[in-house]
Design a protein around this motif. Structure first.
Motif, PDB file in Angstrom:
ATOM      1  N   SER A  67       0.840  -1.194   0.000  1.00 25.13           N
ATOM      2  CA  SER A  67       0.000   0.000   0.000  1.00 25.13           C
ATOM      3  C   SER A  67       0.875   1.244   0.000  1.00 25.13           C
ATOM      4  CB  SER A  67      -0.910   0.002   1.227  1.00 25.13           C
ATOM      5  OG  SER A  67      -0.129   0.126   2.399  1.00 25.13           O
ATOM      6  N   ILE A  68       0.245   2.392  -0.018  1.00 31.87           N
ATOM      7  CA  ILE A  68       0.982   3.654   0.030  1.00 31.87           C
ATOM      8  C   ILE A  68       1.719   3.794   1.363  1.00 31.87           C
ATOM      9  CG2 ILE A  68      -0.971   5.038   0.829  1.00 31.87           C
ATOM     10  CD1 ILE A  68       1.673   6.191  -1.681  1.00 31.87           C
ATOM     11  N   TRP A  69       1.117   3.294   2.453  1.00 33.97           N
ATOM     12  CA  TRP A  69       1.785   3.351   3.751  1.00 33.97           C
ATOM     13  C   TRP A  69       3.038   2.484   3.761  1.00 33.97           C
ATOM     14  CZ3 TRP A  69       1.291   7.087   6.933  1.00 33.97           C
ATOM     15  CH2 TRP A  69       0.100   7.775   7.028  1.00 33.97           C
ATOM     16  N   PHE A  70       2.992   1.333   3.105  1.00 33.17           N
ATOM     17  CA  PHE A  70       4.174   0.477   3.023  1.00 33.17           C
ATOM     18  C   PHE A  70       5.287   1.200   2.279  1.00 33.17           C
ATOM     19  CE2 PHE A  70       6.859  -2.709   1.030  1.00 33.17           C
ATOM     20  CZ  PHE A  70       7.161  -3.531   2.107  1.00 33.17           C
ATOM     21  N   LEU A  71       4.957   1.848   1.177  1.00 30.75           N
ATOM     22  CA  LEU A  71       5.969   2.568   0.403  1.00 30.75           C
ATOM     23  C   LEU A  71       6.543   3.754   1.168  1.00 30.75           C
ATOM     24  CD1 LEU A  71       4.245   2.472  -3.094  1.00 30.75           C
ATOM     25  CD2 LEU A  71       6.118   1.042  -2.257  1.00 30.75           C
ATOM     26  N   ILE A  72       5.691   4.487   1.886  1.00 33.35           N
ATOM     27  CA  ILE A  72       6.169   5.617   2.688  1.00 33.35           C
ATOM     28  C   ILE A  72       7.132   5.130   3.768  1.00 33.35           C
ATOM     29  CG2 ILE A  72       5.450   7.361   4.382  1.00 33.35           C
ATOM     30  CD1 ILE A  72       2.876   7.696   2.700  1.00 33.35           C
ATOM     31  N   HIS A  73       6.785   4.039   4.430  1.00 30.25           N
ATOM     32  CA  HIS A  73       7.663   3.511   5.482  1.00 30.25           C
ATOM     33  C   HIS A  73       8.935   2.904   4.907  1.00 30.25           C
ATOM     34  CE1 HIS A  73       5.490   4.026   9.285  1.00 30.25           C
ATOM     35  NE2 HIS A  73       4.416   4.070   8.514  1.00 30.25           N
ATOM     36  N   ALA A  74       8.872   2.327   3.714  1.00 32.36           N
ATOM     37  CA  ALA A  74      10.077   1.802   3.074  1.00 32.36           C
ATOM     38  C   ALA A  74      11.041   2.940   2.729  1.00 32.36           C
ATOM     39  CB  ALA A  74       9.706   1.012   1.819  1.00 32.36           C
ATOM     40  N   VAL A  75      10.511   4.053   2.254  1.00 34.11           N
ATOM     41  CA  VAL A  75      11.357   5.221   1.977  1.00 34.11           C
ATOM     42  C   VAL A  75      11.935   5.766   3.280  1.00 34.11           C
ATOM     43  CG1 VAL A  75      11.300   7.624   1.162  1.00 34.11           C
ATOM     44  CG2 VAL A  75      10.218   5.813  -0.174  1.00 34.11           C
ATOM     45  N   GLY A  76      11.127   5.789   4.346  1.00 38.31           N
ATOM     46  CA  GLY A  76      11.624   6.219   5.654  1.00 38.31           C
ATOM     47  C   GLY A  76      12.740   5.331   6.162  1.00 38.31           C
ATOM     48  N   LEU A  77      12.633   4.025   5.936  1.00 36.72           N
ATOM     49  CA  LEU A  77      13.685   3.098   6.333  1.00 36.72           C
ATOM     50  C   LEU A  77      14.961   3.379   5.554  1.00 36.72           C
ATOM     51  CD1 LEU A  77      13.685  -0.366   7.441  1.00 36.72           C
ATOM     52  CD2 LEU A  77      14.644  -0.145   5.175  1.00 36.72           C
ATOM     53  N   LEU A  78      14.837   3.603   4.250  1.00 39.46           N
ATOM     54  CA  LEU A  78      16.015   3.902   3.437  1.00 39.46           C
ATOM     55  C   LEU A  78      16.676   5.213   3.856  1.00 39.46           C
ATOM     56  CD1 LEU A  78      14.745   2.824  -0.080  1.00 39.46           C
ATOM     57  CD2 LEU A  78      16.370   1.622   1.397  1.00 39.46           C
ATOM     58  N   ILE A  79      15.865   6.206   4.196  1.00 45.79           N
ATOM     59  CA  ILE A  79      16.419   7.487   4.643  1.00 45.79           C
ATOM     60  C   ILE A  79      17.123   7.326   5.984  1.00 45.79           C
ATOM     61  CG2 ILE A  79      15.780   9.778   5.502  1.00 45.79           C
ATOM     62  CD1 ILE A  79      13.669   9.849   3.269  1.00 45.79           C
ATOM     63  N   ALA A  80      16.512   6.586   6.911  1.00 49.68           N
ATOM     64  CA  ALA A  80      17.114   6.401   8.235  1.00 49.68           C
ATOM     65  C   ALA A  80      18.405   5.597   8.147  1.00 49.68           C
ATOM     66  CB  ALA A  80      16.124   5.709   9.155  1.00 49.68           C
ATOM     67  N   TRP A  81      18.404   4.548   7.360  1.00 51.09           N
ATOM     68  CA  TRP A  81      19.596   3.709   7.257  1.00 51.09           C
ATOM     69  C   TRP A  81      20.625   4.260   6.288  1.00 51.09           C
ATOM     70  CZ3 TRP A  81      17.808  -2.081   7.253  1.00 51.09           C
ATOM     71  CH2 TRP A  81      17.309  -2.387   8.518  1.00 51.09           C
ATOM     72  N   GLY A  82      20.191   5.104   5.367  1.00 52.68           N
ATOM     73  CA  GLY A  82      21.106   5.665   4.390  1.00 52.68           C
ATOM     74  C   GLY A  82      21.912   6.833   4.917  1.00 52.68           C
ATOM     75  N   GLY A  83      21.550   7.350   6.073  1.00 50.73           N
ATOM     76  CA  GLY A  83      22.304   8.447   6.652  1.00 50.73           C
ATOM     77  C   GLY A  83      21.823   9.821   6.220  1.00 50.73           C
ATOM     78  N   PHE A  84      20.639   9.886   5.596  1.00 50.04           N
ATOM     79  CA  PHE A  84      20.140  11.171   5.135  1.00 50.04           C
ATOM     80  C   PHE A  84      19.297  11.873   6.187  1.00 50.04           C
ATOM     81  CE2 PHE A  84      20.311   8.526   1.238  1.00 50.04           C
ATOM     82  CZ  PHE A  84      21.390   9.157   0.666  1.00 50.04           C
ATOM     83  N   GLY A  85      19.072  11.251   7.313  1.00 49.37           N
ATOM     84  CA  GLY A  85      18.111  11.803   8.256  1.00 49.37           C
ATOM     85  C   GLY A  85      18.708  12.314   9.541  1.00 49.37           C
TER      86      GLY A  85
END
Length: 96
Positions: A67-85
């Motif tokens: 769903s859209i919530w899954f995609l939003i949280h997946a992007v949040g995970l990438l941002i948190a783990w990618g060091g952009f946050g």
């Protein structure tokens, strides 16, 4: 009054878990909303302590699918783990 549940998960949980995943997991557990989301065992507890964003993604996927919530949280995970946050690591220059 409208129901603030979005296909099995409360709306407040979906929003709050983007920014404060461990706190939102604790509040969800204390409110008793976890009965239909996962089976109580040691695995979700360990995952919630170590990598809460993966557990949240798993819950969203099992409750809603892709769903859209899954995609939003997946992007949040990438941002948190990618060091952009947040903080940035600064490398020292070595003078040779």
């Amino acid at each position: 009054m409208t129901d603030m549940h979005t296909l099995g998960l409360p709306f407040w949980f979906l929003v709050l878990s983007l920014f404060l995943p461990r706190i939102s997991l604790l509040v969800l557990y204390l409110q008793g909303h976890t009965g239909n989301v996962f089976v109580i065992s040691f695995v979700p507890v360990i995952i919630a302590l170590l990598v809460p964003r993966i557990l949240i993604l798993f819950w969203i996927y099992t409750a809603q699918g892709l769903s859209i919530w899954f995609l939003i949280h997946a992007v949040g995970l990438l941002i948190a783990w990618g060091g952009f946050g947040g903080s940035q690591l600064r490398r020292r220059r070595s003078d040779l």
